[in-house]
Design a protein around this motif. Structure first.
Motif, PDB file in Angstrom:
ATOM      1  N   GLY A 167     -68.608  29.267 -19.925  1.00 10.39           N
ATOM      2  CA  GLY A 167     -69.001  27.855 -19.986  1.00 10.39           C
ATOM      3  C   GLY A 167     -69.742  27.446 -18.730  1.00 10.39           C
ATOM      4  O   GLY A 167     -70.797  26.802 -18.786  1.00 10.39           O
ATOM      5  N   SER A 168     -69.188  27.843 -17.570  1.00 11.05           N
ATOM      6  CA  SER A 168     -69.839  27.483 -16.312  1.00 11.05           C
ATOM      7  C   SER A 168     -71.229  28.091 -16.239  1.00 11.05           C
ATOM      8  O   SER A 168     -72.164  27.457 -15.733  1.00 11.05           O
ATOM      9  N   ALA A 169     -71.358  29.333 -16.746  1.00 11.91           N
ATOM     10  CA  ALA A 169     -72.663  29.987 -16.678  1.00 11.91           C
ATOM     11  C   ALA A 169     -73.689  29.211 -17.486  1.00 11.91           C
ATOM     12  O   ALA A 169     -74.845  29.072 -17.065  1.00 11.91           O
ATOM     13  N   PHE A 170     -73.261  28.672 -18.636  1.00 11.70           N
ATOM     14  CA  PHE A 170     -74.205  27.889 -19.439  1.00 11.70           C
ATOM     15  C   PHE A 170     -74.635  26.632 -18.681  1.00 11.70           C
ATOM     16  O   PHE A 170     -75.804  26.276 -18.658  1.00 11.70           O
ATOM     17  N   ILE A 171     -73.656  25.972 -18.048  1.00 12.75           N
ATOM     18  CA  ILE A 171     -74.000  24.755 -17.297  1.00 12.75           C
ATOM     19  C   ILE A 171     -74.917  25.109 -16.121  1.00 12.75           C
ATOM     20  O   ILE A 171     -75.914  24.436 -15.839  1.00 12.75           O
ATOM     21  N   TYR A 172     -74.565  26.199 -15.463  1.00 10.57           N
ATOM     22  CA  TYR A 172     -75.315  26.666 -14.296  1.00 10.57           C
ATOM     23  C   TYR A 172     -76.763  26.972 -14.696  1.00 10.57           C
ATOM     24  O   TYR A 172     -77.725  26.481 -14.085  1.00 10.57           O
ATOM     25  N   ALA A 173     -76.900  27.753 -15.778  1.00 10.02           N
ATOM     26  CA  ALA A 173     -78.253  28.086 -16.236  1.00 10.02           C
ATOM     27  C   ALA A 173     -78.978  26.839 -16.711  1.00 10.02           C
ATOM     28  O   ALA A 173     -80.181  26.670 -16.475  1.00 10.02           O
ATOM     29  N   GLY A 174     -78.221  25.933 -17.360  1.00  6.38           N
ATOM     30  CA  GLY A 174     -78.828  24.684 -17.804  1.00  6.38           C
ATOM     31  C   GLY A 174     -79.404  23.915 -16.627  1.00  6.38           C
ATOM     32  O   GLY A 174     -80.501  23.371 -16.706  1.00  6.38           O
ATOM     33  N   ILE A 179     -74.834  34.487 -28.556  1.00  7.63           N
ATOM     34  CA  ILE A 179     -75.839  35.428 -29.057  1.00  7.63           C
ATOM     35  C   ILE A 179     -77.098  34.692 -29.522  1.00  7.63           C
ATOM     36  O   ILE A 179     -78.214  35.146 -29.297  1.00  7.63           O
ATOM     37  N   THR A 180     -76.925  33.526 -30.158  1.00  5.55           N
ATOM     38  CA  THR A 180     -78.084  32.900 -30.801  1.00  5.55           C
ATOM     39  C   THR A 180     -78.779  31.814 -29.981  1.00  5.55           C
ATOM     40  O   THR A 180     -79.996  31.668 -30.066  1.00  5.55           O
ATOM     41  N   LEU A 181     -78.015  31.048 -29.229  1.00  3.88           N
ATOM     42  CA  LEU A 181     -78.617  29.855 -28.639  1.00  3.88           C
ATOM     43  C   LEU A 181     -79.751  30.143 -27.646  1.00  3.88           C
ATOM     44  O   LEU A 181     -80.837  29.573 -27.775  1.00  3.88           O
ATOM     45  N   PRO A 182     -79.540  31.033 -26.639  1.00  8.40           N
ATOM     46  CA  PRO A 182     -80.637  31.236 -25.680  1.00  8.40           C
ATOM     47  C   PRO A 182     -81.952  31.688 -26.313  1.00  8.40           C
ATOM     48  O   PRO A 182     -82.998  31.113 -25.990  1.00  8.40           O
ATOM     49  N   SER A 241     -74.847  36.806 -20.348  1.00  6.15           N
ATOM     50  CA  SER A 241     -73.647  36.435 -21.091  1.00  6.15           C
ATOM     51  C   SER A 241     -73.309  37.471 -22.162  1.00  6.15           C
ATOM     52  O   SER A 241     -72.147  37.651 -22.493  1.00  6.15           O
ATOM     53  N   LEU A 242     -74.301  38.188 -22.667  1.00  8.14           N
ATOM     54  CA  LEU A 242     -73.970  39.304 -23.559  1.00  8.14           C
ATOM     55  C   LEU A 242     -73.174  40.354 -22.801  1.00  8.14           C
ATOM     56  O   LEU A 242     -72.193  40.903 -23.299  1.00  8.14           O
ATOM     57  N   PHE A 243     -73.605  40.593 -21.559  1.00  7.14           N
ATOM     58  CA  PHE A 243     -72.889  41.554 -20.736  1.00  7.14           C
ATOM     59  C   PHE A 243     -71.489  41.046 -20.428  1.00  7.14           C
ATOM     60  O   PHE A 243     -70.534  41.811 -20.324  1.00  7.14           O
ATOM     61  N   ALA A 244     -71.361  39.712 -20.280  1.00  7.71           N
ATOM     62  CA  ALA A 244     -70.093  39.130 -19.857  1.00  7.71           C
ATOM     63  C   ALA A 244     -69.079  39.076 -20.990  1.00  7.71           C
ATOM     64  O   ALA A 244     -67.882  39.067 -20.735  1.00  7.71           O
ATOM     65  N   LEU A 245     -69.560  39.036 -22.245  1.00  4.99           N
ATOM     66  CA  LEU A 245     -68.658  38.801 -23.374  1.00  4.99           C
ATOM     67  C   LEU A 245     -67.430  39.691 -23.358  1.00  4.99           C
ATOM     68  O   LEU A 245     -66.349  39.283 -23.748  1.00  4.99           O
ATOM     69  N   GLN A 246     -67.608  40.901 -22.863  1.00  2.00           N
ATOM     70  CA  GLN A 246     -66.539  41.883 -22.929  1.00  2.00           C
ATOM     71  C   GLN A 246     -65.270  41.417 -22.229  1.00  2.00           C
ATOM     72  O   GLN A 246     -64.192  41.440 -22.797  1.00  2.00           O
ATOM     73  N   LEU A 303     -74.820  20.642 -22.376  1.00  2.00           N
ATOM     74  CA  LEU A 303     -73.953  20.034 -23.379  1.00  2.00           C
ATOM     75  C   LEU A 303     -73.172  21.085 -24.155  1.00  2.00           C
ATOM     76  O   LEU A 303     -72.055  20.836 -24.589  1.00  2.00           O
ATOM     77  N   THR A 304     -73.757  22.270 -24.366  1.00  2.00           N
ATOM     78  CA  THR A 304     -72.982  23.330 -25.023  1.00  2.00           C
ATOM     79  C   THR A 304     -72.000  23.938 -24.037  1.00  2.00           C
ATOM     80  O   THR A 304     -70.936  24.381 -24.439  1.00  2.00           O
ATOM     81  N   GLY A 305     -72.404  23.994 -22.765  1.00  2.00           N
ATOM     82  CA  GLY A 305     -71.564  24.672 -21.771  1.00  2.00           C
ATOM     83  C   GLY A 305     -70.249  23.964 -21.562  1.00  2.00           C
ATOM     84  O   GLY A 305     -69.213  24.611 -21.359  1.00  2.00           O
TER      85      GLY A 305
END
Lengths: 587, 84, 496, 117
Positions: free
Chosen positions: A98-105, A34-37, A85-90, A16-18
């Protein structure tokens, strides 16, 4: 209320966040990442609300069920998402995050659910979102590789769905648990899962699609799909002996293809297949010890592979390439932190004492030995030794130290942006490397999270000496052959040849053959002799009424034909014992 | 199209290093004699003379051999798929 | 008791001439919209009443059944009426801008009037309890549909309409012949009386020839109306060249109503025992259904006109519905009936996307989709979701249909059929994906249209349908409950 | 069974097939419509034949008459005739429009014009 209960499920929250994550303003996206996981990780370990059920189409679905195996996988997935995702932020695109969040979800959802239908929903979601991650890579071949990836995974999903359907139709329980061997349902589900694990004959998709993702995209990809498949195999197919040969094939395949590869990220992709094969063997043997080992090793593997891929990602961000021949050789003194992390990761992959896979791989190996599988044990011993030839030795050597093959490469190395990553990206890489060491130093902390009671002691004199011998011989062999095996600028054919070349060629051959034969038959029909002899030509010729598919008359003719055939069929069917269609269809 | 693969010079190195290697390993085997004790290994009833080294050595050499063989068979130029 | 069943048909029928009488063009749209929303409201009340209290019988003009025409609303009728009026209401909301662009101003009022008449016809078919009345309503809806299709901008629309007229009339006449033969056997036209008298007809070992012939005419006539393979040839042209709004409306409703007629005639009038056990309709429907799924999906892959592609996909989806019927089991029937609902949701949404794209770019060729992912993000997102539903991805309505149909085929032990269903869904991935690829990944069109997002009045109904696709993919209890109860009624010969 | 006794049914079937044949084979749109009309008219005859009761007269109540023909099919066919008229009207209107925009009413030529576009 169910809708509030849904928010207790970490997978659902991530999905839902993704979905809106890509559209959030950058500061919000950043703070969520940074905070959610970590919050969800905390929630998972402190949650005591019991299972969450819903009823769907008369089936009782278990959306949340915390088993020790599931919790272990979910936790390491959550860490992988966070660090990745911290690594990806750059520099990753918002869509990729977004896709990564859905994927991990999806992956975490699978680990924490307990029925096949919910699993299938997450499964398809993973296939779609991971394809998006591949496409976000925006490399030359990303689009086509992503498409191949998607097609293969949807086909696997179809097999899985058919299997689950068969399971339900047979009246079996849809609860996620060990499946009774035999029957369509068993084999179809197994096929669907194995496809995601990278089993033959489709092992190629891992190395085909993953390296086409962005530097951070591949970090996500390496963590979830194959390991989720391993989780499902542990849950449902523990002790399925068919997994042993498949795993052996994958382990050896991974080594050989990695050896022939020139791209350092593809080497790591093959190394994933190799390690998953190792886990598959352990699951296939299925004693408590090997199952413990498979889980522990999956955790270790996710962590060190993440660190290595982050290292490769840093190189790719700096130089724009990951082909060994273009890397320039002396990267190590330009990026000391990255080098340190890669070396830790590489050590962990080889199982150097006091790193993670030293304490995990040996659980599997000793389990194999105790199970009396002498031959398999020998093979797996060799496979774990030959890790030196992919992720352990050859990868860092090619990435950081190997002398350059082209002069253009060395000039790239001097570019100002060839440096260590900064800030969060560096933190993520260091955190991963640190975990590899922590697991190595404190193995009991990992063992205690395993489902079966573990009595294994990794730090005995004999074991350390054994591992040192193995690494010494393999290392020596690597050092001696390193020049022979220096990659050439080439690719290696795999079974995807059939998909990419053979099928296309057959289709071309077939369609051209069809065209010629069609032209020939038209020629024959329109020839003057034919025309004069055949009155029927007026109706049936190429421009005759029957051939003109768009004409009202020909449709009406179809109607007449259908009517006649229906009347005949119905009349025949009405006569007992003369039921034509029933006999034709064999029913 | 077949891409250029290992040159003749490379193969000379193989034979030289392999022979040198064999000597090194043999001496290490002797050095490690009777030092090893692991209750888990299915080989524990065998004499513990560098058996891990032996397995690693044979296994790795076989894998490398297979790899070199496959290299001849399967390697193609980088633009292979672009051409087809 | 109450007059709901009659009101349902009368509202659109009365509002149609009102549209024509008004001089004010926006007024015509307003009346049509109000009429459709009123019908939708009535259908909701009707569905609720039927679910709670069971079937309603209403005698038109107070004439009791054997003499007068009676309306008989059971749960299946209520379900179909719900689909038809719901889609109509959303289509009319969508129509305002699209019709302004595609229909000449002087025929605007006629357009809305025809649309309402068509709606009245379709609703009438579902509600009436009289076999001949079904034919009359069928012709009412078909005649207005021919005219509506003929209003398409391109001249090919005329040809498509003419072709449809010929085929539709043949089909309807076949149905008329079938009804006539049934009448000659039983002396009644009331569906319930028909059912009880057909049951009493003594069947010799060779069957009753009149009955068999009647059923053959009915099957072929209905197959034509259904666009069941290989009698589907009129459909692609009709859907492709009709005005966008007409395509949305017809694709989501007309074939569903034809499926309804097939169910009504074969289960309620002739009876499952006769149709399935003696004549083995199941087997006779099975082959065309499977052929439709495979052939139409394959043909769809090679289409460049996306509306045409979706039309072929509709033919394949009709194959799924008839496949469900051919299973002759409770599960199969529920699957077929539920898919009527779900297909209306997804095809309605997808054709709305076509309408929006046509509104902005003027045509819906594959090449026109280049770059639309950026220029019309909401519209293309709707296409993606609608497409996912069409593929049967979990958490969309399409998955529910697929799952239940799978269960039904597996229950019957038809493994090869299961494989074909799944293959069909993979083929759907391919043809949907071609569009998505073009919209999101291909370079922009050379000629900049200056395209922007479709107007809100189009996006809103489109996204309501997409929302429904997702909502009914997660919580499917209401339509599934109705479909299952309808299946129960049908399996027991319509007597419940 | 006496074939002659059912001659009206045979006429209906003959007309039906004739109409159908015309629809199938004639490319001229007007001729197609004529064929369609023949086809539907034959069904009317079929219906009216069904209504005939042996020895019955017109269904008007009059003293001394016991047997009437069934009036219902006639009523039905009145409706069907209206439908048939409407169909023909719509069909002819479409043909007119087609002639306007294509300049021909031959299906072959129409198709050629579309394909050459």
């Amino acid at each position: 209320m169910l809708s509030t209960k849904l928010l207790y499920i970490p997978g659902v929250v991530l999905i839902l966040t993704g979905i809106p994550l890509a559209f959030f303003p950058a500061w919000l996206r950043r703070s969520i990442i940074i905070t959610l996981p970590p919050l969800l990780l905390l929630h998972m370990w402190t949650f005591s609300g019991g299972d969450i059920h819903v009823t769907w189409l008369g089936y009782k679905l278990t959306l949340l069920h915390l088993s020790s195996t599931g919790l272990l996988f979910a936790s390491v997935f959550m860490f992988a998402l966070w660090a990745g995702s911290l690594f990806a932020l750059q520099d990753a695109s918002p869509l990729e995050l977004g896709s990564a969040f859905i994927y991990a979800g999806g992956a975490i959802g699978i680990c924490l659910c307990a029925d096949w239908i919910t699993l299938f929903c997450y499964w398809e979601l993973m296939a779609l979102s991971s394809t998006l991650i591949v496409w976000c890579g925006k490399q030359q071949d990303s689009w086509r590789a992503g498409l191949r990836y998607l097609l293969i995974h949807l086909a696997g999903g179809v097999a899985l769905l058919a299997g689950i359907g068969a399971l339900a139709a047979a009246g079996g329980s849809l609860e996620l648990g060990r499946l009774a061997p035999g029957g369509y349902a068993y084999w179809l589900i197994l096929a669907g899962i194995l496809l995601n694990a990278g089993a033959p004959p489709f092992s190629f998709w891992v190395a085909d699609a993953y390296p086409q993702a962005s530097p951070s995209g591949m970090v996500f990809l390496s963590a979830f799909t194959t390991k989720t498949a391993v989780f499902v195999l542990i849950t449902a197919f523990a002790g399925a002996n068919v997994l042993i040969p498949i795993g052996i094939y994958m382990a050896i395949y991974g080594i050989i293809y990695a050896l022939l590869e020139q791209d350092i990220r593809r080497i790591l992709a093959y190394s994933i297949v190799n390690q998953v094969g190792f886990m598959l063997v352990a699951v296939g043997v299925g004693t408590p010890d090997t199952l413990n080992g498979a889980q522990a090793h999956a955790v270790a593997h996710i962590l060190y592979k993440m660190v290595l891929l982050m290292g490769a990602g840093v190189i790719m961000r700096s130089l724009g390439t990951t082909k060994a021949r273009e890397l320039g050789g002396a990267l190590w003194h330009k990026m000391p932190w990255t080098t340190a992390c890669i070396l830790v990761g590489a050590a962990a992959s080889m199982g150097v004492p006091f790193t993670s896979s030293f304490v995990t791989k040996s659980v599997v190996l000793s389990g194999l030995a105790d199970a009396g599988m002498g031959f398999v044990w020998v093979l797996m011993l060799v496979c774990s030794a030959t890790v030196v030839f992919n992720a352990g030795g050859r990868f860092p050597w090619l990435a950081l130290f190997a002398p350059t093959a082209t002069s253009a490469a060395t000039s790239k190395v001097d570019a100002p942006k060839v440096t260590d990553p900064k800030g969060l990206a560096l933190f993520a890489m260091l955190a991963g490397a640190l975990l590899c060491l922590v697991i190595g130093w404190f193995p009991q902390s990992l063992y205690s999270a395993l489902p079966h009671t573990a009595i294994y002691q990794p730090y005995t004199f004999g074991h350390i000496l054994e591992q040192v011998q193995i690494l010494a011989v393999a290392g020596a062999l690597f050092w001696l052959t390193r020049r022979v095996l220096y990659p050439s600028a080439s690719i290696t054919l795999d079974t995807d040849w059939f998909l990419r070349v053979a099928v296309l060629r057959t289709w071309q051959w077939f369609s051209s053959g069809l065209a010629t034969s069609y032209a020939k038959s038209i020629e024959l029909l329109t020839s003057s002799q034919m025309r004069s002899y055949m009155l029927i030509f007026i109706l049936h010729g190429p421009r005759g009424i029957l051939a003109r598919s768009w004409y009202t008359g020909s449709i009406a003719l179809w109607v007449a034909v259908m009517l006649a055939s229906y009347i005949i069929l119905y009349n025949l069917n009405a006569i007992p014992g003369l039921n034509v269609l029933q006999q034709l269809l064999g029913r | 199209m077949r891409a250029p693969i290992s040159s003749a010079k490379d193969s000379v190195i193989v034979s030289k290093t392999t022979s040198r290697l064999l000597w090194i390993v043999l001496s290490m085997l002797l050095l490690g004699a009777d030092l090893i004790w692991t209750p888990h290994a299915p080989v524990s009833h065998l004499p513990q003379i560098g058996i891990y080294m032996l397995i690693t050595l044979t296994g790795t050499v076989v894998v490398l051999g297979v790899t070199l063989g496959l290299r001849r068979l399967l390697q193609r130029g980088e633009d292979y798929y672009a051409e087809h | 008791m109450n007059h709901l069943a009659a009101i349902q048909v009368i509202i659109p029928l009365l509002c149609a001439p009102l549209c024509m009488l008004l001089r004010w063009r926006t007024g015509a749209w307003l009346i049509a919209t109000l009429a459709t929303w009123a019908t939708f409201g009535v259908s909701l009340v009707l569905a609720r009443t039927v679910i709670l209290n069971g079937a309603i019988t209403y005698d038109m003009g107070g004439w009791p059944a054997p003499w007068g025409i009676s309306y008989h609303v059971d749960i299946l009728s209520a379900f179909v009426v719900l689909i038809v009026s719901g889609v109509a209401a959303l289509t009319l909301a969508f129509a305002y801008k699209s019709v302004q662009r595609e229909i000449r101003p002087e025929s605007l009022r006629a357009f809305y009037a025809l649309l309402l008449i068509c709606l009245a016809g379709l609703l009438g078919i579902a509600l009436t309890g009289d076999a001949f009345n079904i034919y009359v309503f069928l012709e009412i809806s078909s005649l207005s549909a021919y005219a509506l299709i003929g209003m398409g901008q391109r001249r090919r629309a005329l040809r498509a309409a003419f072709q449809y007229l010929i085929m539709g009339t043949i089909g309807a006449t076949f149905i008329l012949i079938g009804i006539g033969l049934l009448y000659s056997l039983t002396g009644t036209l009331n569906i319930q009386d028909l059912a009880s008298r057909v049951e009493m007809i003594p069947t010799s070992t060779y069957g009753n020839h009149t009955l068999i012939t009647a059923f053959a005419f009915l099957t072929v006539g209905l197959s034509l109306k259904l666009a069941l393979f290989p009698l589907h040839l009129w459909l692609p042209n009709a859907y492709t060249y009709a005005p966008s709004v007409v395509t949305i409306f017809l694709a989501a409703t007309a074939t569903k109503v034809a499926v309804y007629m097939l169910l009504r005639f074969s289960f309620c009038i002739l009876g499952q025992r006769f149709v399935f056990e003696q004549l083995t309709l199941g087997n006779i429907l099975l082959l065309p259904s499977l052929a439709a799924i495979l052939v139409a999906s394959l043909v769809a892959i090679f289409q460049y006109d996306i509306k045409r592609m979706l039309a072929y996909s509709s033919i394949a989806q009709i194959g799924y519905m008839t496949l469900g019927i051919s299973l002759n089991s409770h599960a199969g029937l529920s699957a077929g009936i539920l898919h009527m609902f779900n297909h209306a949701l997804m095809k309605g949404a997808l054709f709305m996307v076509m309408g929006a794209v046509a509104y902005r770019t003027g045509s819906v060729y594959l090449s026109d989709f280049r770059g639309l992912g950026r220029r019309m993000p909401w519209t293309m997102a709707a296409f993606v979701f609608g497409g996912l539903s069409l593929m049967g991805v979990p958490l969309t309505a399409g998955f529910i249909s697929k799952w239940i149909l799978l269960q039904a085929t597996l229950e019957a032990g038809w493994w090869p059929v299961t494989a074909i269903i799944l293959l069909g869904s993979l083929l759907a991935v391919i043809y949907i994906w071609r569009v998505v690829e073009t919209a999101y990944f291909n370079p922009r069109h050379e000629i900049e249209h200056g395209t922007e997002e479709a107007p809100l009045s189009m996006l809103l109904p489109m996204w309501v349908l997409i929302g429904a696709n997702i909502y009914f993919g997660i919580d499917t209890s209401i339509p599934l409950h109705m479909a299952e109860r309808a299946a129960t009624i049908l399996m027991s010969g319509g007597t419940l | 069974m006496n074939i002659g006794a059912h001659y009206n049914y045979w006429v209906a079937i003959f007309l039906m097939m004739t109409g159908f044949y015309v629809v199938i084979t004639h490319g001229n749109l007007i001729k197609k419509l004529i064929g369609l009309n023949l086809f539907t008219t034959s069904v009317f005859i079929l219906y009216i034949s069904l209504a005939k009761v042996k020895g019955g007269t017109a269904p008007i109540i009059a003293p001394g008459i016991e047997v009437y023909s069934n009036p219902l099919p006639h009523v039905l066919i009145l409706t069907a005739i209206v439908v048939g008229v409407a169909t023909t009207a719509v069909g002819l209107a479409l043909v007119l429009l087609i002639y306007d925009r294509y300049g021909t009413i031959e299906e072959d030529e129409i198709r050629l014009k579309d394909d050459s576009l």
